[in-house]
Design a protein around this motif. Structure first.
Motif, PDB file in Angstrom:
ATOM      1  N   GLY A  21       0.795  -1.216   0.000  1.00  0.00           N
ATOM      2  CA  GLY A  21       0.000   0.000   0.000  1.00  0.00           C
ATOM      3  C   GLY A  21       0.830   1.269   0.000  1.00  0.00           C
ATOM      4  N   MET A  22       2.153   1.133   0.035  1.00  0.00           N
ATOM      5  CA  MET A  22       3.035   2.291   0.119  1.00  0.00           C
ATOM      6  C   MET A  22       3.211   2.957  -1.246  1.00  0.00           C
ATOM      7  N   PRO A  23       2.951   4.280  -1.328  1.00  0.00           N
ATOM      8  CA  PRO A  23       3.246   5.002  -2.571  1.00  0.00           C
ATOM      9  C   PRO A  23       4.751   5.246  -2.651  1.00  0.00           C
ATOM     10  N   VAL A  24       5.341   5.004  -3.811  1.00  0.00           N
ATOM     11  CA  VAL A  24       6.785   5.132  -3.967  1.00  0.00           C
ATOM     12  C   VAL A  24       7.133   5.784  -5.301  1.00  0.00           C
ATOM     13  N   ALA A  25       8.361   6.236  -5.392  1.00  0.00           N
ATOM     14  CA  ALA A  25       8.963   6.586  -6.672  1.00  0.00           C
ATOM     15  C   ALA A  25       9.659   5.308  -7.122  1.00  0.00           C
ATOM     16  N   ALA A  26       9.345   4.841  -8.324  1.00  0.00           N
ATOM     17  CA  ALA A  26       9.910   3.584  -8.820  1.00  0.00           C
ATOM     18  C   ALA A  26      10.775   3.853 -10.040  1.00  0.00           C
ATOM     19  N   LEU A  50      13.564   5.064 -16.176  1.00  0.00           N
ATOM     20  CA  LEU A  50      12.879   6.281 -15.788  1.00  0.00           C
ATOM     21  C   LEU A  50      12.218   6.116 -14.429  1.00  0.00           C
ATOM     22  N   VAL A  51      11.786   7.233 -13.874  1.00  0.00           N
ATOM     23  CA  VAL A  51      11.136   7.236 -12.559  1.00  0.00           C
ATOM     24  C   VAL A  51       9.661   7.553 -12.735  1.00  0.00           C
ATOM     25  N   ARG A  52       8.805   6.746 -12.078  1.00  0.00           N
ATOM     26  CA  ARG A  52       7.353   6.953 -12.100  1.00  0.00           C
ATOM     27  C   ARG A  52       6.809   6.802 -10.686  1.00  0.00           C
ATOM     28  N   PRO A  53       5.761   7.554 -10.342  1.00  0.00           N
ATOM     29  CA  PRO A  53       5.098   7.294  -9.058  1.00  0.00           C
ATOM     30  C   PRO A  53       4.271   6.018  -9.181  1.00  0.00           C
ATOM     31  N   MET A  54       4.367   5.164  -8.186  1.00  0.00           N
ATOM     32  CA  MET A  54       3.643   3.895  -8.195  1.00  0.00           C
ATOM     33  C   MET A  54       3.236   3.547  -6.770  1.00  0.00           C
ATOM     34  N   VAL A  55       2.440   2.514  -6.640  1.00  0.00           N
ATOM     35  CA  VAL A  55       2.073   1.964  -5.337  1.00  0.00           C
ATOM     36  C   VAL A  55       2.516   0.510  -5.329  1.00  0.00           C
ATOM     37  N   PHE A  56       3.138   0.100  -4.232  1.00  0.00           N
ATOM     38  CA  PHE A  56       3.534  -1.295  -4.101  1.00  0.00           C
ATOM     39  C   PHE A  56       2.414  -2.041  -3.377  1.00  0.00           C
ATOM     40  N   VAL A  73       2.241  -0.901  -9.042  1.00  0.00           N
ATOM     41  CA  VAL A  73       1.128  -0.568  -9.938  1.00  0.00           C
ATOM     42  C   VAL A  73       1.097   0.951 -10.118  1.00  0.00           C
ATOM     43  N   ASP A  74       1.033   1.402 -11.385  1.00  0.00           N
ATOM     44  CA  ASP A  74       0.973   2.850 -11.616  1.00  0.00           C
ATOM     45  C   ASP A  74      -0.473   3.317 -11.713  1.00  0.00           C
ATOM     46  N   SER A  75      -0.667   4.618 -11.911  1.00  0.00           N
ATOM     47  CA  SER A  75      -2.017   5.192 -11.914  1.00  0.00           C
ATOM     48  C   SER A  75      -2.867   4.718 -13.082  1.00  0.00           C
ATOM     49  N   ASP A  76      -2.230   4.166 -14.118  1.00  0.00           N
ATOM     50  CA  ASP A  76      -2.968   3.614 -15.257  1.00  0.00           C
ATOM     51  C   ASP A  76      -3.272   2.133 -15.075  1.00  0.00           C
ATOM     52  N   GLY A  77      -2.883   1.563 -13.934  1.00  0.00           N
ATOM     53  CA  GLY A  77      -3.125   0.151 -13.680  1.00  0.00           C
ATOM     54  C   GLY A  77      -2.073  -0.767 -14.269  1.00  0.00           C
ATOM     55  N   VAL A  78      -0.972  -0.196 -14.795  1.00  0.00           N
ATOM     56  CA  VAL A  78       0.098  -1.018 -15.355  1.00  0.00           C
ATOM     57  C   VAL A  78       0.881  -1.641 -14.204  1.00  0.00           C
ATOM     58  N   VAL A  79       1.075  -2.955 -14.286  1.00  0.00           N
ATOM     59  CA  VAL A  79       1.771  -3.703 -13.242  1.00  0.00           C
ATOM     60  C   VAL A  79       3.209  -3.938 -13.664  1.00  0.00           C
ATOM     61  N   ARG A  80       4.125  -3.668 -12.755  1.00  0.00           N
ATOM     62  CA  ARG A  80       5.545  -3.950 -12.989  1.00  0.00           C
ATOM     63  C   ARG A  80       6.083  -4.721 -11.796  1.00  0.00           C
ATOM     64  N   LEU A  81       6.920  -5.704 -12.091  1.00  0.00           N
ATOM     65  CA  LEU A  81       7.485  -6.558 -11.049  1.00  0.00           C
ATOM     66  C   LEU A  81       8.877  -6.085 -10.672  1.00  0.00           C
ATOM     67  N   ASP A  88       8.565  -7.597 -18.868  1.00  0.00           N
ATOM     68  CA  ASP A  88       9.279  -6.806 -19.870  1.00  0.00           C
ATOM     69  C   ASP A  88       9.793  -5.491 -19.291  1.00  0.00           C
ATOM     70  N   GLU A  89       9.040  -4.899 -18.383  1.00  0.00           N
ATOM     71  CA  GLU A  89       9.444  -3.679 -17.693  1.00  0.00           C
ATOM     72  C   GLU A  89       9.504  -3.998 -16.208  1.00  0.00           C
ATOM     73  N   THR A  90      10.636  -3.713 -15.576  1.00  0.00           N
ATOM     74  CA  THR A  90      10.790  -4.060 -14.166  1.00  0.00           C
ATOM     75  C   THR A  90      11.222  -2.854 -13.348  1.00  0.00           C
ATOM     76  N   VAL A  91      10.986  -2.935 -12.051  1.00  0.00           N
ATOM     77  CA  VAL A  91      11.403  -1.896 -11.114  1.00  0.00           C
ATOM     78  C   VAL A  91      12.770  -2.286 -10.557  1.00  0.00           C
TER      79      VAL A  91
END
Length: 127
Positions: A21-26, A50-56, A73-81, A88-91
């Motif tokens: 539930g933590m908002p982070v810079a990823a 690049l850096v994006r705001p996301m929630v873990f 998960v970003d604000s568009d609902g895109v999931v990154r592991l 394909d895209e990772t944090v």
């Protein structure tokens, strides 16, 4: 005037993950598709970091019903592991977001917004 400087401490996502539930810079790495194609070829396109705001979150259900665990998960609902897992895209790294200027919180809602803004600007409240 309020001190608006913030210190960022990056954490390697391979070593430790944030709390759920933590908002982070990823910091995200991947590859843009070549020639605007929707499906990138593993060797084509341009690499990015690049850096994006996301929630873990420890558990996320995508709109299509897919279950994801320990993901960003970003604000568009895109999931990154986290880096190293099958995506394909990772944090690669994450950092706690700074608090709002002049305060100790990440969010202010409703009637408290104007006084929080005035406090951050160092100005007397409007009457």
């Amino acid at each position: 005037m309020t001190n608006l400087n913030a210190v960022v401490t990056w954490v390697d996502a391979r070593e430790r993950l944030p709390r759920s539930g933590m908002p982070v810079a990823a910091a995200i790495t991947g590859r843009y598709p070549a020639d605007g194609s929707a499906e990138p070829d593993k060797g084509s396109g341009e690499e990015f970091w690049l850096v994006r705001p996301m929630v873990f979150t420890t558990l996320h259900w995508s709109e299509d019903g897919t279950e994801h665990r320990d993901c960003f998960v970003d604000s568009d609902g895109v999931v990154r592991l986290p880096h190293g897992l099958g995506s394909d895209e990772t944090v690669t790294h994450w950092a706690e977001l700074p608090t709002l200027p002049g305060g100790t919180t990440y969010v202010v809602l409703g009637d408290d917004v104007q006084s929080a803004l005035q406090n951050a600007w160092g100005a007397p409240p409007r009457t």
